[in-house]
Design a protein around this motif. Structure first.
Motif, PDB file in Angstrom:
ATOM      1  N   GLU A 169       0.824  -1.201   0.000  1.00 49.39           N
ATOM      2  CA  GLU A 169       0.000   0.000   0.000  1.00 49.39           C
ATOM      3  C   GLU A 169       0.865   1.262   0.000  1.00 49.39           C
ATOM      4  OE1 GLU A 169      -3.274   0.205  -0.053  1.00 49.39           O
ATOM      5  OE2 GLU A 169      -4.053  -1.741   0.603  1.00 49.39           O
ATOM      6  N   ALA A 170       0.330   2.334  -0.613  1.00 54.04           N
ATOM      7  CA  ALA A 170       1.019   3.635  -0.622  1.00 54.04           C
ATOM      8  C   ALA A 170       0.626   4.393   0.650  1.00 54.04           C
ATOM      9  CB  ALA A 170       0.643   4.429  -1.859  1.00 54.04           C
ATOM     10  N   ARG A 172       1.073   6.720   3.973  1.00 55.96           N
ATOM     11  CA  ARG A 172       1.831   7.824   4.563  1.00 55.96           C
ATOM     12  C   ARG A 172       1.837   7.571   6.075  1.00 55.96           C
ATOM     13  NH1 ARG A 172       1.334  13.118   2.421  1.00 55.96           N
ATOM     14  NH2 ARG A 172      -0.748  12.538   1.692  1.00 55.96           N
ATOM     15  N   GLN A 188      -8.322   6.084   5.499  1.00 56.52           N
ATOM     16  CA  GLN A 188      -8.149   6.725   4.196  1.00 56.52           C
ATOM     17  C   GLN A 188      -9.088   7.916   4.048  1.00 56.52           C
ATOM     18  OE1 GLN A 188      -8.669   4.118   0.822  1.00 56.52           O
ATOM     19  NE2 GLN A 188      -7.450   5.466  -0.471  1.00 56.52           N
TER      20      GLN A 188
END
Length: 393
Positions: A169-170, A172, A188
């Motif tokens: 997953e991207a 942060r 999200q």
């Protein structure tokens, strides 16, 4: 308890029929372990929820060794119990915490500032970012960008993924908690942010309502950025408006002229204080001369409403003009008695010993050495007895 607790399954649930499975005490504080809970335990920068359990106030909620302890105002028996959430507090935390996610994401994407810490305070929240400094223009741009995302009402969702999926997953994130095992929860904001978090959040960014940046301060090579979101921002504005209304009435000026009007008043007050100090100096000089010319070896005076600084100034001038004399001065101000005993250089009076005797008679606290002793007393009812003791020597 279910693998996923109720506060995570539905952060909008305000009541829950649950069961007390076990009770205990930690450092004298009773706690309960429940079948399920809608109260969030402190963690990730978000404070613990508050509420009631079976009518008993829940004072704190903490994770301990894989279980959630609900600390109670009084012990509770095992069995079924209705849990009620302090929803106002929870929704405030959801607004602040979701606001932090959005603020962090926009700060990173717009300026490249990474967030290193988050604090959800009782009145003000803050994040620490990697920016060495920020200009006022930077803050304006950041706040406007956050406002645009709030207006966009971007959906917010949470899901759990395996450690293997997490790596794909991207995300942060500042990293997982030390020792974390098992699934990882991702929160999200559609089209804006994907982050690891275990806290409670809103359904969409529109529920943040508003996010106002309040200011910055340097910290550890970065910058701490203060903000408030949602109802807190509205309450803060309401407090400012009420304060301004009071200031307008006091200063007789519109909002835009309040600061200049207050500065004018302060300048006038400072000028008046300087005039008062000059008059007090003149008065002390006149009274000191009168004391110094009196025939007795111990001269005394009571000066209603004078502070200790004035007594000290008067005594210093009096014994300087008459070095063979001693001066006993008293005053009452603010419901408190003051006394000062001072002797000139050529006076043989034992000031420390007699000062202690006076303090004892007045029920006062005081001290001194050499030629001066001073103190504060609840009152001066025994002033005559103190004066008589001084005249005995």
């Amino acid at each position: 308890m279910d693998t996923i607790p109720a506060y995570e399954r539905d952060p909008y649930a305000a009541t829950l029929e649950t069961r007390v499975l076990r009770t205990g005490a930690e450092q004298g504080r009773p706690f309960a372990i429940l079948e399920d809970t809608i109260l969030y335990p402190e963690g990730g920068g978000q404070p613990a929820d508050r509420g009631t359990l079976g009518g008993v106030t829940v004072l704190d909620v903490q994770k301990r060794e894989g279980e959630i302890r609900h600390f109670l105002a009084s012990p509770l028996a095992e069995g079924p119990a209705l849990m009620e959430l302090d929803w106002t507090r929870r929704f405030d935390h959801m607004q602040q915490h979701t606001g932090q996610h959005l603020l962090t994401a926009v700060a990173q994407d717009r300026f490249g500032w990474g967030t290193t810490a988050f604090h959800l305070g009782a009145a003000v929240c803050d994040i620490e970012v990697t920016a060495a400094s920020m200009s006022l223009r930077d803050l304006e741009v950041l706040e406007e960008a956050v406002a645009a995302e709030i207006r966009a009402c971007r959906g917010i969702s949470a899901r759990r993924v395996s450690p293997e999926t997490y790596k794909l997953e991207a995300v942060r994130s500042r990293g997982l908690p030390e020792g974390h095992t098992g699934d990882i929860r991702l929160v999200q904001i559609a089209g804006v942010d994907l982050n690891t978090c275990g806290g409670t959040h809103l359904r969409h960014t529109g529920e943040i309502e508003v996010l106002k940046l309040l200011g910055t301060e340097p910290i550890r090579g970065g910058t701490r950025l203060f903000y408030v979101a949602g109802r807190r921002a509205r309450l803060r504005l309401d407090a400012h408006e009420k304060r301004n209304a009071a200031l307008r009435a006091l200063l007789g000026a519109p909002d835009e002229d309040l600061a200049p009007a207050l500065q004018t008043k302060l300048d006038q007050l400072q000028a008046a204080e300087r005039r008062v100090r000059r008059l007090e100096d003149d008065l002390a000089e006149v009274q000191a001369t009168a004391l110094a010319t009196r025939p007795e070896a111990l001269v005394e005076a009571h000066l209603e409403g004078r502070d200790m600084a004035f007594l000290q100034k008067l005594a210093k001038q009096a014994v300087s003009a008459a070095p063979t004399k001693a001066v006993f001065l008293t005053s009452e101000t603010g419901g408190q008695g003051l006394f000062l005993l001072s002797a000139g250089e050529a006076c043989a009076l034992d000031v420390p010993a007699l000062g202690k005797a006076v303090a004892a008679l007045l029920g006062a606290k005081g001290g001194g050495s050499g030629k001066t002793f001073q103190g504060k007393a609840p009152g001066l009812a025994a002033r005559a007895e103190a004066l008589a003791r001084l005249r005995e020597g």
